[in-house]
Design an enzyme around this catalytic site. Structure first.
Site, mmCIF file in Angstrom:
data_model
loop_
_atom_site.group_PDB
_atom_site.id
_atom_site.type_symbol
_atom_site.label_atom_id
_atom_site.label_comp_id
_atom_site.label_asym_id
_atom_site.label_seq_id
_atom_site.Cartn_x
_atom_site.Cartn_y
_atom_site.Cartn_z
ATOM 1 N N HIS A 141 3.651 -2.406 7.057
ATOM 2 C CA HIS A 141 2.675 -1.897 6.568
ATOM 3 C C HIS A 141 1.769 -0.882 7.791
ATOM 4 O O HIS A 141 3.152 -0.569 8.904
ATOM 5 C CB HIS A 141 1.304 -2.681 6.699
ATOM 6 N N GLU A 159 1.709 3.930 2.361
ATOM 7 C CA GLU A 159 1.838 3.842 3.624
ATOM 8 C C GLU A 159 3.327 3.860 4.179
ATOM 9 O O GLU A 159 4.414 3.143 3.831
ATOM 10 C CB GLU A 159 1.688 2.773 4.394
ATOM 11 N N HIS A 162 0.849 -1.333 0.042
ATOM 12 C CA HIS A 162 -0.257 0.422 -0.423
ATOM 13 C C HIS A 162 1.026 1.145 -0.573
ATOM 14 O O HIS A 162 1.902 1.844 0.961
ATOM 15 C CB HIS A 162 -0.565 -0.330 1.310
ATOM 16 N N GLU A 222 1.702 -4.030 11.478
ATOM 17 C CA GLU A 222 1.319 -2.500 11.103
ATOM 18 C C GLU A 222 2.210 -1.240 12.058
ATOM 19 O O GLU A 222 1.698 -1.631 13.011
ATOM 20 C CB GLU A 222 -0.461 -2.182 11.892
#
Length: 383
Positions: free
Chosen positions: A268, A178, A175, A344
């Protein structure tokens, strides 16, 4: 690229510009000291949230910036408590007070210089990526491979480091918005190429590392939040990647098939949760408690190792048999029996260990990579 250079009305010297590597914004209007903006959607997609733009001509003025379509973004629940990043040198990115109400994200900035830049998080552009690839490829003990090309023809770069039997795959930036993920990658590569470090030496004797710093160069350059040049979310392509829609995933997964995977780390960023955490592979068809315990043990050890990680906050676990195998962490755990994880990192801050000036930052992302490799060294024998 999302926009061409845009100049405000002739009555003001302000110029708002996002026509650069990773840029994203659209000027709606300038009304005195108020600038109304919109974030541009990813190409052929409804996703948007990443912004990155510069302002010229604002020296000595306090300007109010309003992102009018923030409430329609991919993750509007991430805006409360968020603070935009501002810079006058594109090196230091400080948090600035930010308001969110009635679907509008708003912040003020008093510029002491003619140029200022604003971003969702400290950017990591494709030019920065190219420099990372070039300097890393020159280091001893590093093998560079171009695994394939993106839809726009950009290289999918990978490094192989180490000679040990365990196969560790680390990949990020599926992504593109990010950007903290490639800061993390920079930290990981610095540590893995530190020939004087004893932790690194031990790891490289026990494992071979395959590192893909950027899975989505097209989205990175275009200023996308979540998708590639075709508007495809790469982290929903791992079950059936294709040359037509997701060649980036296809070439990486093919390389993984050639080596096998014992450990997989997918890097991420998360819009809403103010903490660092890892998500696992609960719900895969082949789940066993013994396999899952290796993942849980890693998380507990990492939380004990650094104050920049915790295990209390995170995503809900998938129920048995419900794992989405199109996501890389689930696919690789099922496909290879890998101890697989999604890291994350926050766009906000790691609230358990906050930084009032910078929030979660590039340097902290790099240091977390070091901590994760140190923790991996503690458990690699048991995997």
């Amino acid at each position: 690229m999302n926009d061409r250079p845009m100049t405000a009305a002739a009555t003001t010297p302000l110029a708002i510009n996002a026509a650069f590597d990773g840029g994203n914004i659209r000027l709606v209007r300038v009304d005195g000291d108020r600038i109304d903006l919109e974030i541009v959607k990813d190409r052929d997609s409804d996703y948007f949230q990443w912004f990155y733009f510069r302002v010229a001509g604002g020296a000595g003025r306090t300007l109010t910036y309003r992102i009018l379509n923030a409430g329609s973004s991919a993750y509007p629940f991430g805006w409360p408590g968020y603070k935009a990043r501002a810079s006058t040198d594109r090196q230091a990115w400080r948090m600035i007070e930010t308001r969110y109400a009635d679907g509008v994200l708003e912040f003020d900035f008093t510029a002491e210089t003619d140029l200022a830049w604003f971003a969702y998080f400290a950017p990591y552009t494709m030019e920065m990526h190219a420099a990372l690839i070039a300097r890393t490829a020159l280091l001893p003990g590093v093998t560079h491979r171009e695994l394939g090309q993106s839809l726009d023809g950009q290289a999918i770069d990978a490094f192989t480091i180490g000679t040990g039997p365990k196969q560790v795959w680390i990949y990020g930036r599926q992504h593109p918005g990010e950007s903290m993920t490639e800061w993390w990658m920079e930290g990981a590569l610095e540590r893995l190429t530190d020939s004087a470090d004893p932790v690194t030496a031990t790891l490289l004797e026990k494992a071979t590392f395959h590192v893909v710093p950027n899975m989505n160069p097209d989205g990175t350059y275009r200023g996308h939040l979540r998708t590639n040049a075709a508007g495809v979310n790469l982290n929903r392509e791992w079950a059936t990647p294709s040359a037509e829609k997701s060649p980036e995933v296809l070439c990486v997964r093919n390389a993984m098939d050639a080596t096998g995977v014992d450990v997989a780390m997918d890097i991420h960023g998360d819009e809403a949760i103010p903490a660092n955490f890892i998500a696992g592979y609960e719900g895969i068809p082949s789940w066993t408690d013994a396999h899952g315990e290796k993942f849980y043990d890693y998380g507990r050890r990492l939380a004990a190792h650094t104050p920049d990680f915790q295990t209390e906050k995170g995503y809900p676990k998938s129920a048995p048999g419900t794992a989405n195998l199109s996501m890389s962490t689930n696919q690789l755990a099922e496909r290879f029996g890998a101890v697989s994880m999604t890291l994350e990192m926050p766009f906000k801050d790691h609230d358990a260990n906050p930084d009032a000036e910078y929030g979660w930052s590039p340097e902290r992302s790099k240091q977390l990579a070091h901590a994760m490799l140190e923790t991996l060294a503690d458990v690699i024998d048991a995997i």
